[in-house]
Design an enzyme around this catalytic site. Structure first.
Site, PDB file in Angstrom:
ATOM      1  N   CYS A   1       2.737  40.685 105.966  1.00  0.00           N
ATOM      2  CA  CYS A   1       3.351  40.412 107.270  1.00  0.00           C
ATOM      3  C   CYS A   1       2.345  40.477 108.417  1.00  0.00           C
ATOM      4  CB  CYS A   1       4.501  41.381 107.537  1.00  0.00           C
ATOM      5  SG  CYS A   1       5.816  41.287 106.321  1.00  0.00           S
TER       6      CYS A   1
ATOM      7  N   ASN B   1      13.166  38.582 108.913  1.00  0.00           N
ATOM      8  CA  ASN B   1      11.747  38.869 108.765  1.00  0.00           C
ATOM      9  C   ASN B   1      11.090  37.698 108.030  1.00  0.00           C
ATOM     10  OD1 ASN B   1       9.220  39.782 108.022  1.00  0.00           O
ATOM     11  ND2 ASN B   1       9.912  41.815 107.382  1.00  0.00           N
TER      12      ASN B   1
ATOM     13  N   HIS C   1       5.734  42.052 115.297  1.00  0.00           N
ATOM     14  CA  HIS C   1       6.238  41.505 114.032  1.00  0.00           C
ATOM     15  C   HIS C   1       7.744  41.745 113.958  1.00  0.00           C
ATOM     16  CE1 HIS C   1       7.012  40.624 109.947  1.00  0.00           C
ATOM     17  NE2 HIS C   1       7.076  41.886 109.547  1.00  0.00           N
TER      18      HIS C   1
HETATM   19  O1  UT7 Z   1       7.558  43.587 107.319  1.00  0.00           O
HETATM   20  C1  UT7 Z   1       7.626  44.860 106.821  1.00  0.00           C
HETATM   21  C2  UT7 Z   1       8.669  44.824 105.772  1.00  0.00           C
HETATM   22  N1  UT7 Z   1       9.840  45.583 105.867  1.00  0.00           N
HETATM   23  C3  UT7 Z   1      10.319  46.324 106.887  1.00  0.00           C
HETATM   24  O2  UT7 Z   1       9.807  46.479 107.931  1.00  0.00           O
HETATM   25  C4  UT7 Z   1      11.604  47.041 106.596  1.00  0.00           C
HETATM   26  C5  UT7 Z   1      11.510  48.485 106.981  1.00  0.00           C
HETATM   27  N2  UT7 Z   1      12.708  49.208 106.626  1.00  0.00           N
HETATM   28  C6  UT7 Z   1      13.912  48.984 107.191  1.00  0.00           C
HETATM   29  O3  UT7 Z   1      14.060  48.128 108.028  1.00  0.00           O
HETATM   30  C7  UT7 Z   1      15.048  49.878 106.804  1.00  0.00           C
HETATM   31  O4  UT7 Z   1      14.569  50.949 106.026  1.00  0.00           O
HETATM   32  C8  UT7 Z   1      16.191  49.131 106.040  1.00  0.00           C
HETATM   33  C9  UT7 Z   1      16.895  48.172 106.962  1.00  0.00           C
HETATM   34  C10 UT7 Z   1      15.612  48.378 104.855  1.00  0.00           C
HETATM   35  C11 UT7 Z   1      17.195  50.133 105.511  1.00  0.00           C
HETATM   36  O5  UT7 Z   1      17.772  50.838 106.602  1.00  0.00           O
HETATM   37  P1  UT7 Z   1      17.952  52.417 106.557  1.00  0.00           P
HETATM   38  O6  UT7 Z   1      18.637  52.791 107.790  1.00  0.00           O
HETATM   39  O7  UT7 Z   1      16.599  53.000 106.257  1.00  0.00           O
HETATM   40  O8  UT7 Z   1      18.956  52.598 105.329  1.00  0.00           O
HETATM   41  P2  UT7 Z   1      18.714  53.410 103.974  1.00  0.00           P
HETATM   42  O9  UT7 Z   1      17.749  52.680 103.092  1.00  0.00           O
HETATM   43  O10 UT7 Z   1      18.426  54.848 104.323  1.00  0.00           O
HETATM   44  O11 UT7 Z   1      20.146  53.324 103.327  1.00  0.00           O
HETATM   45  C12 UT7 Z   1      21.279  53.952 103.917  1.00  0.00           C
HETATM   46  C13 UT7 Z   1      22.482  53.586 103.092  1.00  0.00           C
HETATM   47  C14 UT7 Z   1      22.282  53.783 101.593  1.00  0.00           C
HETATM   48  O12 UT7 Z   1      23.509  54.239 101.053  1.00  0.00           O
HETATM   49  P3  UT7 Z   1      23.741  55.798 100.735  1.00  0.00           P
HETATM   50  O13 UT7 Z   1      22.684  56.163  99.752  1.00  0.00           O
HETATM   51  O14 UT7 Z   1      23.590  56.501 102.054  1.00  0.00           O
HETATM   52  O15 UT7 Z   1      25.123  55.818 100.185  1.00  0.00           O
HETATM   53  C15 UT7 Z   1      21.993  52.418 101.072  1.00  0.00           C
HETATM   54  O16 UT7 Z   1      22.386  52.246  99.720  1.00  0.00           O
HETATM   55  O17 UT7 Z   1      22.768  52.197 103.263  1.00  0.00           O
HETATM   56  C16 UT7 Z   1      22.870  51.567 101.969  1.00  0.00           C
HETATM   57  N3  UT7 Z   1      22.415  50.190 102.097  1.00  0.00           N
HETATM   58  C17 UT7 Z   1      23.224  49.189 102.446  1.00  0.00           C
HETATM   59  N4  UT7 Z   1      24.538  49.154 102.747  1.00  0.00           N
HETATM   60  C18 UT7 Z   1      25.061  47.969 103.068  1.00  0.00           C
HETATM   61  C19 UT7 Z   1      21.152  49.701 101.926  1.00  0.00           C
HETATM   62  N5  UT7 Z   1      21.148  48.369 102.149  1.00  0.00           N
HETATM   63  C20 UT7 Z   1      22.418  48.042 102.468  1.00  0.00           C
HETATM   64  C21 UT7 Z   1      23.039  46.832 102.811  1.00  0.00           C
HETATM   65  N6  UT7 Z   1      24.345  46.831 103.117  1.00  0.00           N
HETATM   66  N7  UT7 Z   1      22.351  45.661 102.868  1.00  0.00           N
END
Ligand code: UT7
Length: 330
Positions: free
Chosen positions: A110, A278, A248
């Site tokens: 990225c 993204n 980004h």
């Molecule tokens: O270019 C660089 C590449 N990537 C990035 O910059 C991404 C960086 N990371 C992020 O943007 C965030 O970490 C995410 C958007 C990917 C995830 O957000 P988060 O607030 O960190 O959520 P999490 O991974 O802590 O998940 C929280 C909950 C989990 O459920 P439990 O374990 O609390 O029951 C996940 O299973 O949200 C759940 N979850 C979802 N729920 C609905 C994860 N993805 C989804 C989804 N829809 N798409």
């Protein structure tokens, strides 16, 4: 050198959050918007690959600069989703544009566009001639449609700039960095030379992009903040001198956190992640083109670019928006 032309290409097909949920992904529009700010993304048509997107953006940038392919001394494509493992994507793009000048890829995930700008800037000076720098991605081809933690984030697209010699030197300084100690934070584990593609690989689905989202999030905020501060310090300037911040476009919460840490308010930040998702190496030039199209770039404006991605890699640079430079003919 300076940016003399800017071009963008987004594939026609728009995929909304509701479309992903309707396709069977266990997610919702409300979750995706609140955690990422993303409302939709574009997906390439089945017959389109990264080079096809790159060619469209490249043509648009050349037209914007009022230049032809013959004027260009090199073609650089930043991409992490090449058409093939071999050859690079840039030679295919150069051929489609009708040139045999040097053409090569930059792979910094990225952060690729900021890296490619750095390389392109050096080439522009060395050759004393225009260089076409493109960021292009077809992320939809490497995401696992059943992985809700990853597939909601990414989209396809391409953005391009034409760098031209300019005695006023309105691009830079740059700050680039990398930390490859833990590539598994964000990677496609298999399909390369360490673990070539096989039936087992495909059965295990490890050829798709996987990510430890929380770790990536924290590193993205820290690294883009540090790189932004570094270029300001190198330039002897402060955040008050910046007219527009173009980071980004990975997640609006990441952008907000970086903006808050470097001390720039929302009115001076440009956000496209809601519309594009993204798009990895394409995100910064797509956002820059969008800012220009919305009348947010004015001659003389100071723009701060920053990016972060797999590797880990990160980078930042300053540029002065000066689309019609006076060529130094001396
Ligand atoms: O270019 C660089 C590449 N990537 C990035 O910059 C991404 C960086 N990371 C992020 O943007 C965030 O970490 C995410 C958007 C990917 C995830 O957000 P988060 O607030 O960190 O959520 P999490 O991974 O802590 O998940 C929280 C909950 C989990 O459920 P439990 O374990 O609390 O029951 C996940 O299973 O949200 C759940 N979850 C979802 N729920 C609905 C994860 N993805 C989804 C989804 N829809 N798409």
């Amino acid at each position: 050198m300076t940016i003399a032309g800017l071009g963008a290409y987004l594939p026609e097909r728009v995929v909304t959050n509701d479309d992903l949920a309707a396709a069977g992904l266990d997610t919702s529009d409300a979750w995706i918007r609140s955690r990422t700010g993303i409302a939709q993304r574009h997906y390439a048509a089945p017959e389109q690959a990264t080079s096809d997107l790159a060619v469209e953006a490249g043509k648009a940038a050349l037209a914007d600069a009022g230049l032809g392919t013959d004027d260009v001394a090199a073609v650089i494509v930043a991409t992490t989703t090449p058409d093939h493992m071999v050859p690079g994507t840039a030679p295919l793009v150069a051929a489609a544009l009708g040139t045999e000048v040097g053409a090569f890829d930059v792979q910094a995930a990225c952060s690729g566009f900021v890296y490619a700008l750095r390389v392109g800037a050096a080439l522009t000076v060395a050759e004393d001639a225009p260089v076409l720098v493109i960021g292009a991605e077809t992320l939809s081809r490497i995401i696992d449609p059943t992985d809700r933690g990853v597939s909601i984030l990414f989209g396809d697209g391409a953005g391009a700039v034409v760098l031209v010699p300019d005695a006023n030197g309105s691009l830079g300084p740059f700050s680039l960095g990398a930390d490859g100690r833990d590539p598994s934070m964000l990677w496609t584990q298999t399909g390369g030379t360490r673990t070539p593609v096989s039936h087992d690989v495909v059965d295990a689905r490890t050829h798709f992009l996987t990510m430890r989202g929380g770790d990536v999030y924290r590193n993205a905020v820290a690294r883009m903040t540090a790189a932004s501060r570094d270029v300001l310090e190198q330039a002897g300037r402060t955040i008050d001198d910046v007219d527009l911040f173009v980071g980004h476009q990975a997640n609006v919460r990441i952008l907000d956190a970086v903006a808050q840490r470097v001390g720039i308010e929302a009115a001076r930040c440009h956000v496209t992640v809601d519309q594009h998702g993204n798009t990895s190496a394409a995100s910064v030039p797509l956002a820059l083109a969008d800012a220009r199209d919305r009348g947010r770039l004015h001659p003389g404006d100071t723009v701060l670019l920053t990016a972060f991605g797999a590797g880990l890699t990160w980078g930042a640079c300053l540029l002065t928006w000066n689309p019609s430079p006076t060529r130094d003919e001396s």
